[in-house]
Design a protein around this motif. Sequence first.
Motif, PDB file in Angstrom:
ATOM      1  N   ARG A   1       0.838  -1.246   0.005  1.00  0.00           N
ATOM      2  CA  ARG A   1       0.010  -0.026  -0.090  1.00  0.00           C
ATOM      3  C   ARG A   1       0.880   1.013   0.054  1.00  0.00           C
ATOM      4  NH1 ARG A   1      -5.340   1.458   2.925  1.00  0.00           N
ATOM      5  NH2 ARG A   1      -5.849  -0.650   2.564  1.00  0.00           N
ATOM      6  N   ASP A   2       1.999   1.169   0.907  1.00  0.00           N
ATOM      7  CA  ASP A   2       2.930   2.583   0.880  1.00  0.00           C
ATOM      8  C   ASP A   2       3.443   2.598  -0.466  1.00  0.00           C
ATOM      9  OD1 ASP A   2       2.096   2.831   3.500  1.00  0.00           O
ATOM     10  OD2 ASP A   2       3.810   1.595   4.388  1.00  0.00           O
ATOM     11  N   GLU A   3       3.981   1.610  -1.303  1.00  0.00           N
ATOM     12  CA  GLU A   3       4.603   2.028  -2.405  1.00  0.00           C
ATOM     13  C   GLU A   3       3.446   2.453  -3.441  1.00  0.00           C
ATOM     14  OE1 GLU A   3       8.012  -1.808  -2.713  1.00  0.00           O
ATOM     15  OE2 GLU A   3       5.591  -2.205  -2.807  1.00  0.00           O
ATOM     16  N   LEU A   4       2.440   2.067  -3.444  1.00  0.00           N
ATOM     17  CA  LEU A   4       1.246   2.556  -4.353  1.00  0.00           C
ATOM     18  C   LEU A   4       0.866   4.244  -3.947  1.00  0.00           C
ATOM     19  CD1 LEU A   4      -1.309  -0.549  -4.507  1.00  0.00           C
ATOM     20  CD2 LEU A   4       0.064   0.491  -6.329  1.00  0.00           C
ATOM     21  N   LEU A   5       0.671   4.131  -2.875  1.00  0.00           N
ATOM     22  CA  LEU A   5       0.485   5.790  -2.294  1.00  0.00           C
ATOM     23  C   LEU A   5       1.770   6.532  -2.531  1.00  0.00           C
ATOM     24  CD1 LEU A   5      -1.672   4.986   0.856  1.00  0.00           C
ATOM     25  CD2 LEU A   5      -2.555   5.685  -1.340  1.00  0.00           C
ATOM     26  N   ALA A   6       2.525   5.961  -2.653  1.00  0.00           N
ATOM     27  CA  ALA A   6       4.018   7.135  -2.781  1.00  0.00           C
ATOM     28  C   ALA A   6       3.738   7.635  -4.155  1.00  0.00           C
ATOM     29  CB  ALA A   6       5.267   6.171  -2.686  1.00  0.00           C
ATOM     30  N   HIS A   7       3.006   7.177  -5.202  1.00  0.00           N
ATOM     31  CA  HIS A   7       2.796   7.714  -6.529  1.00  0.00           C
ATOM     32  C   HIS A   7       1.672   8.613  -6.875  1.00  0.00           C
ATOM     33  CE1 HIS A   7       6.450   5.723  -7.668  1.00  0.00           C
ATOM     34  NE2 HIS A   7       6.037   4.562  -7.058  1.00  0.00           N
ATOM     35  N   ALA A   8       0.802   8.338  -5.612  1.00  0.00           N
ATOM     36  CA  ALA A   8      -0.620   9.020  -5.626  1.00  0.00           C
ATOM     37  C   ALA A   8      -0.255  10.722  -5.525  1.00  0.00           C
ATOM     38  CB  ALA A   8      -1.402   8.629  -4.500  1.00  0.00           C
ATOM     39  N   PRO A   9      -1.002  11.349  -6.303  1.00  0.00           N
ATOM     40  CA  PRO A   9      -0.930  12.844  -6.379  1.00  0.00           C
ATOM     41  C   PRO A   9      -1.198  13.353  -5.051  1.00  0.00           C
ATOM     42  CG  PRO A   9      -2.297  12.081  -8.203  1.00  0.00           C
ATOM     43  CD  PRO A   9      -1.669  11.047  -7.397  1.00  0.00           C
ATOM     44  N   GLU A  10      -2.392  12.656  -4.316  1.00  0.00           N
ATOM     45  CA  GLU A  10      -3.170  12.821  -3.182  1.00  0.00           C
ATOM     46  C   GLU A  10      -3.375  11.733  -2.629  1.00  0.00           C
ATOM     47  OE1 GLU A  10      -5.970  16.320  -2.884  1.00  0.00           O
ATOM     48  OE2 GLU A  10      -5.461  16.798  -5.130  1.00  0.00           O
ATOM     49  N   GLN A  11      -3.479  11.808  -1.240  1.00  0.00           N
ATOM     50  CA  GLN A  11      -3.912  10.648  -0.347  1.00  0.00           C
ATOM     51  C   GLN A  11      -4.513  11.118   0.683  1.00  0.00           C
ATOM     52  OE1 GLN A  11      -0.678   8.438   1.539  1.00  0.00           O
ATOM     53  NE2 GLN A  11       0.846   9.358  -0.021  1.00  0.00           N
ATOM     54  N   GLN A  12      -5.225  10.237   1.580  1.00  0.00           N
ATOM     55  CA  GLN A  12      -5.441  10.648   2.892  1.00  0.00           C
ATOM     56  C   GLN A  12      -5.939   9.323   3.663  1.00  0.00           C
ATOM     57  OE1 GLN A  12      -9.258  13.120   2.599  1.00  0.00           O
ATOM     58  NE2 GLN A  12      -9.504  12.727   4.691  1.00  0.00           N
ATOM     59  N   ASP A  13      -5.524   9.420   4.799  1.00  0.00           N
ATOM     60  CA  ASP A  13      -5.667   7.995   5.642  1.00  0.00           C
ATOM     61  C   ASP A  13      -5.417   6.797   4.969  1.00  0.00           C
ATOM     62  OD1 ASP A  13      -6.561   9.944   7.557  1.00  0.00           O
ATOM     63  OD2 ASP A  13      -8.682   9.997   6.907  1.00  0.00           O
ATOM     64  N   GLY A  14      -4.405   6.844   4.170  1.00  0.00           N
ATOM     65  CA  GLY A  14      -3.802   5.425   3.674  1.00  0.00           C
ATOM     66  C   GLY A  14      -4.845   4.897   2.322  1.00  0.00           C
ATOM     67  N   TYR A  15      -5.425   5.813   1.832  1.00  0.00           N
ATOM     68  CA  TYR A  15      -6.089   5.868   0.630  1.00  0.00           C
ATOM     69  C   TYR A  15      -5.972   6.712  -0.430  1.00  0.00           C
ATOM     70  CZ  TYR A  15      -9.230   2.781   3.492  1.00  0.00           C
ATOM     71  OH  TYR A  15      -9.419   1.921   4.458  1.00  0.00           O
ATOM     72  N   PHE A  16      -6.208   6.595  -1.622  1.00  0.00           N
ATOM     73  CA  PHE A  16      -6.384   7.565  -2.697  1.00  0.00           C
ATOM     74  C   PHE A  16      -7.195   8.593  -2.623  1.00  0.00           C
ATOM     75  CE2 PHE A  16      -4.291   3.696  -4.764  1.00  0.00           C
ATOM     76  CZ  PHE A  16      -3.251   4.493  -5.459  1.00  0.00           C
ATOM     77  N   ARG A  17      -6.987   9.840  -2.690  1.00  0.00           N
ATOM     78  CA  ARG A  17      -7.920  10.837  -2.741  1.00  0.00           C
ATOM     79  C   ARG A  17      -8.194  11.525  -4.162  1.00  0.00           C
ATOM     80  NH1 ARG A  17      -9.582  14.962   1.249  1.00  0.00           N
ATOM     81  NH2 ARG A  17     -10.167  16.777   0.219  1.00  0.00           N
ATOM     82  N   VAL A  18      -9.338  11.371  -4.557  1.00  0.00           N
ATOM     83  CA  VAL A  18      -9.911  11.689  -5.807  1.00  0.00           C
ATOM     84  C   VAL A  18     -11.006  12.897  -5.683  1.00  0.00           C
ATOM     85  CG1 VAL A  18      -9.345   9.311  -6.667  1.00  0.00           C
ATOM     86  CG2 VAL A  18     -11.596   9.793  -5.749  1.00  0.00           C
ATOM     87  N   PRO A  19     -11.162  13.602  -6.722  1.00  0.00           N
ATOM     88  CA  PRO A  19     -12.068  14.571  -6.774  1.00  0.00           C
ATOM     89  C   PRO A  19     -13.517  13.940  -6.467  1.00  0.00           C
ATOM     90  CG  PRO A  19     -10.811  14.744  -8.884  1.00  0.00           C
ATOM     91  CD  PRO A  19     -10.255  13.488  -8.029  1.00  0.00           C
ATOM     92  N   ARG A  20     -14.249  14.790  -5.877  1.00  0.00           N
ATOM     93  CA  ARG A  20     -15.926  14.215  -5.807  1.00  0.00           C
ATOM     94  C   ARG A  20     -16.440  14.025  -6.878  1.00  0.00           C
ATOM     95  NH1 ARG A  20     -18.322  16.355  -0.616  1.00  0.00           N
ATOM     96  NH2 ARG A  20     -20.051  15.181  -0.506  1.00  0.00           N
ATOM     97  N   THR A  21     -17.288  12.989  -7.195  1.00  0.00           N
ATOM     98  CA  THR A  21     -17.986  12.861  -8.241  1.00  0.00           C
ATOM     99  C   THR A  21     -19.555  13.100  -7.795  1.00  0.00           C
ATOM    100  OG1 THR A  21     -18.024  10.482  -7.915  1.00  0.00           O
ATOM    101  CG2 THR A  21     -16.524  11.353  -9.379  1.00  0.00           C
ATOM    102  N   LEU A  22     -19.840  12.889  -6.810  1.00  0.00           N
ATOM    103  CA  LEU A  22     -21.496  13.092  -6.719  1.00  0.00           C
ATOM    104  C   LEU A  22     -21.602  14.263  -5.463  1.00  0.00           C
ATOM    105  CD1 LEU A  22     -22.299   9.392  -5.911  1.00  0.00           C
ATOM    106  CD2 LEU A  22     -22.764  10.857  -8.105  1.00  0.00           C
TER     107      LEU A  22
END
Length: 90
Positions: A68-89
């Motif tokens: 998980r840490d290796e994946l999140l290292a490449h994420a533009p934004e993250q929060q609490d161990g998850y990918f942070r993405v733009p709100r869709t709803l």
Amino acid sequence: MDIKLYENMAKLDLPEDQRRELKSRADALLQSFSALDEIDTGGAQPVVSVLDTRNILREDTPRKAITRDELLAHAPEQQDGYFRVPRTLD
């Protein structure tokens, strides 16, 4: 063919004229398939595909998973161990 049975399964309430039209079309379709009953398929082998293909998939071999840490290292934004993405709803 009992159209009301299918109508109930699909939770529809069709007017009688549409029910008659649908029954007519379904009966015609079933009639067209009845010609297949006349074909002798006794010696035919069942096939999954008409193409002569073999298993072209790779071997299923275990390999090291990405953490998980290796994946999140490449994420533009993250929060609490998850990918942070733009709100869709809203």
